[in-house]
Design a protein around this motif. Structure first.
Motif, PDB file in Angstrom:
ATOM      1  N   LEU A   1      -3.155   2.219  -3.922  1.00  0.00           N
ATOM      2  CA  LEU A   1      -2.832   3.621  -3.658  1.00  0.00           C
ATOM      3  C   LEU A   1      -3.860   4.204  -2.702  1.00  0.00           C
ATOM      4  CD1 LEU A   1      -1.176   6.204  -4.254  1.00  0.00           C
ATOM      5  CD2 LEU A   1      -2.723   6.604  -6.192  1.00  0.00           C
ATOM      6  N   LEU A   2      -3.364   4.872  -1.678  1.00  0.00           N
ATOM      7  CA  LEU A   2      -4.219   5.472  -0.649  1.00  0.00           C
ATOM      8  C   LEU A   2      -3.734   6.890  -0.396  1.00  0.00           C
ATOM      9  CD1 LEU A   2      -5.174   3.661   2.646  1.00  0.00           C
ATOM     10  CD2 LEU A   2      -4.044   5.876   2.770  1.00  0.00           C
ATOM     11  N   GLU A   3      -4.669   7.805  -0.188  1.00  0.00           N
ATOM     12  CA  GLU A   3      -4.296   9.160   0.215  1.00  0.00           C
ATOM     13  C   GLU A   3      -4.997   9.489   1.523  1.00  0.00           C
ATOM     14  OE1 GLU A   3      -5.575  12.686  -1.723  1.00  0.00           O
ATOM     15  OE2 GLU A   3      -7.390  11.771  -2.572  1.00  0.00           O
ATOM     16  N   PHE A   4      -4.351  10.329   2.320  1.00  0.00           N
ATOM     17  CA  PHE A   4      -4.968  10.721   3.581  1.00  0.00           C
ATOM     18  C   PHE A   4      -4.715  12.198   3.849  1.00  0.00           C
ATOM     19  CE2 PHE A   4      -0.741   9.088   4.431  1.00  0.00           C
ATOM     20  CZ  PHE A   4      -0.187   9.939   5.383  1.00  0.00           C
ATOM     21  N   SER A   5      -5.771  12.840   4.261  1.00  0.00           N
ATOM     22  CA  SER A   5      -5.716  14.227   4.737  1.00  0.00           C
ATOM     23  C   SER A   5      -6.726  14.309   5.869  1.00  0.00           C
ATOM     24  CB  SER A   5      -6.008  15.218   3.605  1.00  0.00           C
ATOM     25  OG  SER A   5      -7.219  14.898   2.949  1.00  0.00           O
ATOM     26  N   THR A   6      -7.839  15.005   5.661  1.00  0.00           N
ATOM     27  CA  THR A   6      -8.875  15.022   6.685  1.00  0.00           C
ATOM     28  C   THR A   6      -9.478  13.641   6.870  1.00  0.00           C
ATOM     29  OG1 THR A   6      -9.364  17.302   6.084  1.00  0.00           O
ATOM     30  CG2 THR A   6     -11.005  16.148   7.420  1.00  0.00           C
ATOM     31  N   GLU A   7      -9.561  12.885   5.799  1.00  0.00           N
ATOM     32  CA  GLU A   7     -10.036  11.499   5.841  1.00  0.00           C
ATOM     33  C   GLU A   7      -9.133  10.633   4.987  1.00  0.00           C
ATOM     34  OE1 GLU A   7     -13.365  11.908   2.269  1.00  0.00           O
ATOM     35  OE2 GLU A   7     -14.021  11.904   4.363  1.00  0.00           O
TER      36      GLU A   7
ATOM     37  N   VAL B   1       0.862  -1.184   0.000  1.00  0.00           N
ATOM     38  CA  VAL B   1       0.000   0.000   0.000  1.00  0.00           C
ATOM     39  C   VAL B   1       0.893   1.227   0.000  1.00  0.00           C
ATOM     40  CG1 VAL B   1      -1.686   1.355   1.283  1.00  0.00           C
ATOM     41  CG2 VAL B   1      -1.925  -1.129   1.179  1.00  0.00           C
ATOM     42  N   LEU B   2       0.724   2.070  -0.993  1.00  0.00           N
ATOM     43  CA  LEU B   2       1.429   3.339  -1.082  1.00  0.00           C
ATOM     44  C   LEU B   2       0.485   4.413  -0.568  1.00  0.00           C
ATOM     45  CD1 LEU B   2       3.792   5.108  -2.007  1.00  0.00           C
ATOM     46  CD2 LEU B   2       2.820   5.068  -4.307  1.00  0.00           C
ATOM     47  N   ALA B   3       0.799   4.978   0.609  1.00  0.00           N
ATOM     48  CA  ALA B   3      -0.081   5.952   1.261  1.00  0.00           C
ATOM     49  C   ALA B   3       0.582   7.319   1.255  1.00  0.00           C
ATOM     50  CB  ALA B   3      -0.390   5.511   2.690  1.00  0.00           C
ATOM     51  N   ILE B   4      -0.068   8.291   0.627  1.00  0.00           N
ATOM     52  CA  ILE B   4       0.514   9.626   0.452  1.00  0.00           C
ATOM     53  C   ILE B   4      -0.310  10.656   1.210  1.00  0.00           C
ATOM     54  CG2 ILE B   4       1.062  11.419  -1.233  1.00  0.00           C
ATOM     55  CD1 ILE B   4       1.747   9.284  -3.216  1.00  0.00           C
ATOM     56  N   ASP B   5       0.397  11.432   2.003  1.00  0.00           N
ATOM     57  CA  ASP B   5      -0.186  12.523   2.775  1.00  0.00           C
ATOM     58  C   ASP B   5      -0.484  13.684   1.821  1.00  0.00           C
ATOM     59  OD1 ASP B   5      -0.744  14.628   4.488  1.00  0.00           O
ATOM     60  OD2 ASP B   5       1.005  14.319   5.759  1.00  0.00           O
TER      61      ASP B   5
ATOM     62  N   GLN C   1      -9.139   5.334  -0.358  1.00  0.00           N
ATOM     63  CA  GLN C   1      -8.437   4.405  -1.250  1.00  0.00           C
ATOM     64  C   GLN C   1      -8.651   4.895  -2.676  1.00  0.00           C
ATOM     65  OE1 GLN C   1      -9.862   0.329  -2.239  1.00  0.00           O
ATOM     66  NE2 GLN C   1      -7.901  -0.386  -1.403  1.00  0.00           N
ATOM     67  N   VAL C   2      -7.591   5.320  -3.309  1.00  0.00           N
ATOM     68  CA  VAL C   2      -7.676   5.872  -4.654  1.00  0.00           C
ATOM     69  C   VAL C   2      -7.703   4.765  -5.692  1.00  0.00           C
ATOM     70  CG1 VAL C   2      -6.601   7.459  -6.302  1.00  0.00           C
ATOM     71  CG2 VAL C   2      -6.430   7.913  -3.847  1.00  0.00           C
ATOM     72  N   VAL C   3      -6.852   3.746  -5.502  1.00  0.00           N
ATOM     73  CA  VAL C   3      -6.791   2.602  -6.408  1.00  0.00           C
ATOM     74  C   VAL C   3      -6.740   1.336  -5.568  1.00  0.00           C
ATOM     75  CG1 VAL C   3      -5.532   1.465  -8.278  1.00  0.00           C
ATOM     76  CG2 VAL C   3      -5.535   3.966  -8.133  1.00  0.00           C
TER      77      VAL C   3
ATOM     78  N   ARG D   1      -2.688   6.832 -13.032  1.00  0.00           N
ATOM     79  CA  ARG D   1      -3.905   7.641 -13.107  1.00  0.00           C
ATOM     80  C   ARG D   1      -4.376   8.054 -11.705  1.00  0.00           C
ATOM     81  NH1 ARG D   1      -5.154   3.828 -17.227  1.00  0.00           N
ATOM     82  NH2 ARG D   1      -6.471   2.625 -15.792  1.00  0.00           N
ATOM     83  N   GLY D   2      -4.233   7.127 -10.755  1.00  0.00           N
ATOM     84  CA  GLY D   2      -4.626   7.439  -9.389  1.00  0.00           C
ATOM     85  C   GLY D   2      -3.780   8.545  -8.793  1.00  0.00           C
ATOM     86  N   LEU D   3      -2.495   8.530  -9.052  1.00  0.00           N
ATOM     87  CA  LEU D   3      -1.610   9.578  -8.540  1.00  0.00           C
ATOM     88  C   LEU D   3      -1.987  10.946  -9.109  1.00  0.00           C
ATOM     89  CD1 LEU D   3       1.782   7.643  -8.693  1.00  0.00           C
ATOM     90  CD2 LEU D   3       0.725   8.583  -6.621  1.00  0.00           C
ATOM     91  N   SER D   4      -2.483  10.958 -10.327  1.00  0.00           N
ATOM     92  CA  SER D   4      -2.882  12.229 -10.947  1.00  0.00           C
ATOM     93  C   SER D   4      -4.189  12.766 -10.373  1.00  0.00           C
ATOM     94  CB  SER D   4      -3.035  12.044 -12.463  1.00  0.00           C
ATOM     95  OG  SER D   4      -1.795  11.667 -13.049  1.00  0.00           O
ATOM     96  N   SER D   5      -4.928  11.922  -9.663  1.00  0.00           N
ATOM     97  CA  SER D   5      -6.245  12.333  -9.163  1.00  0.00           C
ATOM     98  C   SER D   5      -6.257  12.655  -7.677  1.00  0.00           C
ATOM     99  CB  SER D   5      -7.275  11.227  -9.442  1.00  0.00           C
ATOM    100  OG  SER D   5      -7.032  10.095  -8.602  1.00  0.00           O
ATOM    101  N   LEU D   6      -5.092  12.744  -7.057  1.00  0.00           N
ATOM    102  CA  LEU D   6      -5.044  13.019  -5.625  1.00  0.00           C
ATOM    103  C   LEU D   6      -5.622  14.382  -5.313  1.00  0.00           C
ATOM    104  CD1 LEU D   6      -1.458  11.700  -4.690  1.00  0.00           C
ATOM    105  CD2 LEU D   6      -3.648  10.488  -4.545  1.00  0.00           C
ATOM    106  N   ARG D   7      -6.366  14.440  -4.209  1.00  0.00           N
ATOM    107  CA  ARG D   7      -6.918  15.713  -3.764  1.00  0.00           C
ATOM    108  C   ARG D   7      -6.591  15.888  -2.281  1.00  0.00           C
ATOM    109  NH1 ARG D   7     -11.875  12.558  -4.647  1.00  0.00           N
ATOM    110  NH2 ARG D   7     -12.781  11.959  -2.619  1.00  0.00           N
TER     111      ARG D   7
END
Length: 326
Positions: free
Chosen positions: A141-147, A105-109, A150-152, A163-169
């Motif tokens: 692929l996972l991103e975390f901020s306020t919540e 799991v690649l988790a990006i802040d 799972q992006v991919v 594509r998931g990395l390009s859609s991070l918010r």
């Protein structure tokens, strides 16, 4: 019972004594004056004794480096000594540079505190995935901020991660420990090696899951945590040193490793993670002489022929014997 192919082996043993004598509950094994019986009817009526035995194979993925940080290859099974709770254990399985599938799991802040570095993180993560991913591997692929989002889902296709990395918010807060907890939960039932790569500055402002809960879930899931710490440069007022220490301890406790993005850049950090995962030893054992009533069992791996200062040996510190909350 949860079925885990590699780590837990469950067997139902049918007891067979001699060539053809079968033990049935309520039927004497010996009789002085055997009476004629209908064997087929007796077998149909008598309940069969079935013994259930749980045999637990404990996997310990191990990395060895020397005093300069260089990877030590070429060690053999006989070079290692392994103990559980201070009691020597026999290494039943030994592999170098394990070819076991890699689940990562690649988790990006993506919180506000690290948003300025997000484009650099996205580019470095793309290169990392394309270099690391093999046919038998799966990456999520996972991103975390306020919540946590799972992006991919787990995939073997690098272009989906792209594509998931390009859609991070982003978002204002940082749910770091929630991310560790949820990523470890998603990795726990998977087969093979389980790895969480975190890219963050170490701050946690969500206050939903505690550090202790996140660490326990990672250990229960057999997850190796690699922390890539991206902190403000020369801005101590903006650094969360407590969070950084938590990321370092988390990596050390789970057998992973930590890196600072400022020490050579993100690409160097990602390359070191990749090298680490390609040069692991697998030591596995069936626990013996366990002390009853213990919930957490401590593991110790050494290379007896070397002095304590010669090698840095990294592995998870232990495992939980009870199923725990999933």
């Amino acid at each position: 019972m949860r079925r885990v192919t590699h780590r837990f082996l469950c067997a139902s043993l049918f007891v067979d004594i001699g060539a053809s004598l079968v033990l049935w509950a309520g039927v004497p094994l010996l009789a002085q004056t055997p009476a004629p019986v209908d064997n087929a009817q007796t077998a149909a009526d008598a309940p069969m004794t079935v013994l259930h035995m749980n045999v637990k194979l404990v996997n310990v993925f191990t990395n060895v480096t020397d005093g300069t940080g260089a990877i030590v290859g070429g060690l053999t099974k006989d070079d290692f000594s392994l103990k559980e709770d201070g009691r020597a254990q026999r290494i039943a399985v030994f592999e170098r540079q394990s070819e076991l599938p890699l689940n990562l799991v690649l988790a990006i802040d993506t919180s506000g505190s690290v948003r300025k570095d997000l484009p650099l993180e996205q580019d470095a993560a793309r290169r990392f995935v394309h270099v690391l991913l093999r046919g038998q591997d799966q990456i999520s692929l996972l991103e975390f901020s306020t919540e946590v989002r799972q992006v991919v889902a787990f995939t073997n296709q690098a272009n989906r991660i792209d594509r998931g990395l390009s859609s991070l918010r982003g978002g204002p807060a940082t749910a770091l420990y929630d991310a560790i907890y949820l990523a470890s939960q998603s990795l726990a039932p998977r087969q093979g090696r389980k790895v969480l790569v975190l890219v963050t500055d170490g701050g946690d402002t969500a206050n939903t899951v505690t550090y202790a809960q996140a660490l326990e879930q990672a250990l229960r899931g057999e997850v190796m945590v690699y922390s890539i710490i991206d902190v403000p440069i020369e801005a101590s007022a903006g650094r969360d040193t407590g969070g950084e220490h938590a990321l370092i301890t988390l990596a050390e406790q789970t057998g992973g490793r930590y890196f600072y993005a400022s020490d050579g850049g993100l690409d160097k950090a990602f390359n070191q993670v990749s090298d680490d995962l390609r040069t692991q030893y697998l030591l596995a054992y069936y626990p013996t002489h366990q002390q009853p009533g213990m919930n957490f069992h401590h593991i110790q791996v050494t290379v007896p022929r070397a002095t304590a200062e010669s090698f840095n040996i990294r592995y998870r510190t232990g495992y939980y014997s009870d199923p725990g909350a999933q």
